[in-house]
Design an enzyme around this catalytic site. Structure first.
Site, PDB file in Angstrom:
ATOM      1  N   SER A   1       0.813  -1.213   0.000  1.00 25.27           N
ATOM      2  CA  SER A   1       0.000   0.000   0.000  1.00 25.27           C
ATOM      3  C   SER A   1       0.851   1.270   0.000  1.00 25.27           C
ATOM      4  CB  SER A   1      -0.878   0.000   1.256  1.00 25.27           C
ATOM      5  OG  SER A   1      -1.467   1.263   1.427  1.00 25.27           O
TER       6      SER A   1
ATOM      7  N   ARG B   1      -0.771   3.997   0.665  1.00 24.95           N
ATOM      8  CA  ARG B   1      -1.508   4.817   1.646  1.00 24.95           C
ATOM      9  C   ARG B   1      -0.854   4.679   3.009  1.00 24.95           C
ATOM     10  NH1 ARG B   1      -7.642   4.101   2.664  1.00 24.95           N
ATOM     11  NH2 ARG B   1      -7.400   6.184   3.543  1.00 24.95           N
TER      12      ARG B   1
ATOM     13  N   ARG C   1       1.361 -12.824 -22.107  1.00 22.90           N
ATOM     14  CA  ARG C   1       2.475 -12.026 -21.569  1.00 22.90           C
ATOM     15  C   ARG C   1       3.866 -12.628 -21.792  1.00 22.90           C
ATOM     16  NH1 ARG C   1       0.096  -7.040 -20.964  1.00 22.90           N
ATOM     17  NH2 ARG C   1      -1.747  -7.179 -19.662  1.00 22.90           N
TER      18      ARG C   1
HETATM   19  C1  FAD Z   1      -0.094  -7.066 -25.691  1.00 27.80           C
HETATM   20  C2  FAD Z   1      -1.201  -6.551 -24.794  1.00 27.80           C
HETATM   21  C3  FAD Z   1      -1.577  -5.231 -24.857  1.00 27.80           C
HETATM   22  C4  FAD Z   1      -2.616  -4.739 -24.044  1.00 27.80           C
HETATM   23  N1  FAD Z   1      -2.957  -3.434 -24.115  1.00 27.80           N
HETATM   24  C5  FAD Z   1      -3.947  -2.944 -23.342  1.00 27.80           C
HETATM   25  C6  FAD Z   1      -4.335  -1.577 -23.420  1.00 27.80           C
HETATM   26  O1  FAD Z   1      -3.792  -0.799 -24.188  1.00 27.80           O
HETATM   27  N2  FAD Z   1      -5.326  -1.149 -22.621  1.00 27.80           N
HETATM   28  C7  FAD Z   1      -5.992  -1.984 -21.772  1.00 27.80           C
HETATM   29  O2  FAD Z   1      -6.918  -1.554 -21.103  1.00 27.80           O
HETATM   30  N3  FAD Z   1      -5.644  -3.286 -21.660  1.00 27.80           N
HETATM   31  C8  FAD Z   1      -4.643  -3.784 -22.422  1.00 27.80           C
HETATM   32  N4  FAD Z   1      -4.286  -5.107 -22.301  1.00 27.80           N
HETATM   33  C9  FAD Z   1      -4.984  -5.957 -21.319  1.00 27.80           C
HETATM   34  C10 FAD Z   1      -5.956  -6.923 -21.993  1.00 27.80           C
HETATM   35  O3  FAD Z   1      -6.951  -6.217 -22.707  1.00 27.80           O
HETATM   36  C11 FAD Z   1      -6.633  -7.824 -20.952  1.00 27.80           C
HETATM   37  O4  FAD Z   1      -7.471  -7.044 -20.128  1.00 27.80           O
HETATM   38  C12 FAD Z   1      -5.649  -8.548 -20.061  1.00 27.80           C
HETATM   39  O5  FAD Z   1      -4.616  -9.127 -20.831  1.00 27.80           O
HETATM   40  C13 FAD Z   1      -6.390  -9.647 -19.268  1.00 27.80           C
HETATM   41  O6  FAD Z   1      -6.718 -10.693 -20.162  1.00 27.80           O
HETATM   42  P1  FAD Z   1      -8.121 -11.455 -20.093  1.00 27.80           P
HETATM   43  O7  FAD Z   1      -9.243 -10.471 -20.148  1.00 27.80           O
HETATM   44  O8  FAD Z   1      -8.089 -12.518 -21.138  1.00 27.80           O
HETATM   45  O9  FAD Z   1      -7.990 -12.172 -18.674  1.00 27.80           O
HETATM   46  P2  FAD Z   1      -9.005 -12.155 -17.470  1.00 27.80           P
HETATM   47  O10 FAD Z   1      -9.295 -10.760 -17.055  1.00 27.80           O
HETATM   48  O11 FAD Z   1      -8.407 -13.050 -16.449  1.00 27.80           O
HETATM   49  O12 FAD Z   1     -10.305 -12.796 -18.068  1.00 27.80           O
HETATM   50  C14 FAD Z   1     -10.261 -14.174 -18.470  1.00 27.80           C
HETATM   51  C15 FAD Z   1     -11.340 -14.417 -19.468  1.00 27.80           C
HETATM   52  O13 FAD Z   1     -12.598 -14.261 -18.822  1.00 27.80           O
HETATM   53  C16 FAD Z   1     -13.517 -13.661 -19.731  1.00 27.80           C
HETATM   54  N5  FAD Z   1     -13.929 -12.367 -19.164  1.00 27.80           N
HETATM   55  C17 FAD Z   1     -13.420 -11.723 -18.090  1.00 27.80           C
HETATM   56  N6  FAD Z   1     -14.091 -10.607 -17.850  1.00 27.80           N
HETATM   57  C18 FAD Z   1     -15.027 -10.516 -18.808  1.00 27.80           C
HETATM   58  C19 FAD Z   1     -16.029  -9.578 -19.110  1.00 27.80           C
HETATM   59  N7  FAD Z   1     -16.215  -8.465 -18.399  1.00 27.80           N
HETATM   60  N8  FAD Z   1     -16.856  -9.804 -20.145  1.00 27.80           N
HETATM   61  C20 FAD Z   1     -16.718 -10.924 -20.896  1.00 27.80           C
HETATM   62  N9  FAD Z   1     -15.773 -11.852 -20.694  1.00 27.80           N
HETATM   63  C21 FAD Z   1     -14.950 -11.648 -19.644  1.00 27.80           C
HETATM   64  C22 FAD Z   1     -12.788 -13.495 -21.070  1.00 27.80           C
HETATM   65  O14 FAD Z   1     -13.005 -14.634 -21.857  1.00 27.80           O
HETATM   66  C23 FAD Z   1     -11.341 -13.463 -20.660  1.00 27.80           C
HETATM   67  O15 FAD Z   1     -10.444 -13.880 -21.679  1.00 27.80           O
HETATM   68  C24 FAD Z   1      -3.266  -5.607 -23.115  1.00 27.80           C
HETATM   69  C25 FAD Z   1      -2.851  -6.945 -23.044  1.00 27.80           C
HETATM   70  C26 FAD Z   1      -1.827  -7.405 -23.856  1.00 27.80           C
HETATM   71  C27 FAD Z   1      -1.390  -8.857 -23.743  1.00 27.80           C
END
Ligand code: FAD
Length: 236
Positions: A92, A94, A170
């Site tokens: 934290s 904070r 990643r």
């Molecule tokens: C190369 C790279 C560049 C990126 N650039 C950006 C960026 O510029 N800005 C940014 O904001 N993020 C960025 N991200 C983050 C990316 O958009 C994802 O939020 C992050 O990698 C988490 O992946 P995830 O959503 O698959 O995983 P998790 O959050 O663990 O979700 C797992 C899975 O659950 C499902 N899920 C979770 N939440 C929801 C939901 N609300 N609705 C529907 N399905 C859901 C989806 O199938 C998802 O794949 C980047 C990621 C990478 C790898």
């Protein structure tokens, strides 16, 4: 020098057996747990590997791998916590005075010969932070002046399915360098304790055998578009 420290502080030693039990109950009429267990114990590595490759990943969600991560920046932690299927506890700002915290210097700045200038600017910010606190500004407000480079530490937990997804985005060479370094270190740790679960884990192309990128593929694996073209020309 920036050193990301990753320790796997807890994991289920029976993660692979539990995954086999979950798989056996999916594909068997057997409902007596002891018999299910015996069947699961006798399964060869290939059994679990094939099920994981088939995408039946719920069987590898019955486990939790807990890491302690330090020596990373707030740039990294901000990206890390975008992964929602995970749990986090982060140091934290904070409650903890950040005046003595280290900070991360990207190699590109060092290579450009601007390390000293960069470090001096950051030290100025930290000095101003201390000044604000000494004048009575609460830590939770003084921290607004701290840079993204400020180091932090976290405890992060994910199950094996979430980890495979995390590694696929990643560990990719397209990921930002700091989070890629962290992901590769976490991958090394889990491979030591659950080699079958994480046998194919790594960048998306390691796990799925193709690259989801369209124009920015590194060329290591065929893109989905290339596979589609091959498939079309082979099926003519
Ligand atoms: C190369 C790279 C560049 C990126 N650039 C950006 C960026 O510029 N800005 C940014 O904001 N993020 C960025 N991200 C983050 C990316 O958009 C994802 O939020 C992050 O990698 C988490 O992946 P995830 O959503 O698959 O995983 P998790 O959050 O663990 O979700 C797992 C899975 O659950 C499902 N899920 C979770 N939440 C929801 C939901 N609300 N609705 C529907 N399905 C859901 C989806 O199938 C998802 O794949 C980047 C990621 C990478 C790898």
């Amino acid at each position: 020098m920036n050193i990301i420290e990753v320790s796997l502080i807890s994991y289920p030693e029976e993660a692979e057996l539990i995954a086999n039990i979950a798989a056996v109950i999916c594909y068997s009429k057997e409902s007596e747990l002891e018999k299910v267990k015996q069947k699961a114990i006798l399964k060869k590595e290939e059994y679990l590997s094939k099920i994981i490759e088939s995408g039946h990943l719920s069987i590898i969600e019955h486990n939790i791998f807990v890491f302690h991560v330090s020596g990373v920046s707030r740039v990294l932690s901000h990206q890390l916590v975008r992964k929602r299927i995970a749990s986090y506890s982060q140091q934290s700002q904070r409650y903890v005075n950040a005046a003595s915290f280290s900070f991360i210097t990207p190699k590109t700045i060092d290579e450009l010969g601007m390390k000293e200038e960069y470090e001096n600017k950051i030290k100025e910010l930290f000095a101003f932070y201390t000044d604000l606190i000494e004048k009575g500004v609460p830590k939770e407000d003084a921290r607004y002046i701290l840079p993204n480079a400020t180091s932090t530490q976290l405890v992060v937990s994910m199950n094996a399915h979430a980890l495979i997804d995390f590694f696929s985005s990643r560990c990719c060479v397209r990921a930002q360098w700091e989070i890629r370094e962290l992901a590769n270190k976490m991958l090394n740790e889990v491979k030591k304790v659950a080699p079958v679960l994480f046998k194919k884990a790594g960048a998306f192309c390691d796990f799925y055998g193709y690259c989801p990128e369209i124009e920015k593929s590194c060329g290591r694996a065929p893109t989905l578009e290339q596979l589609k073209q091959n498939w079309k020309s082979n099926s003519k």
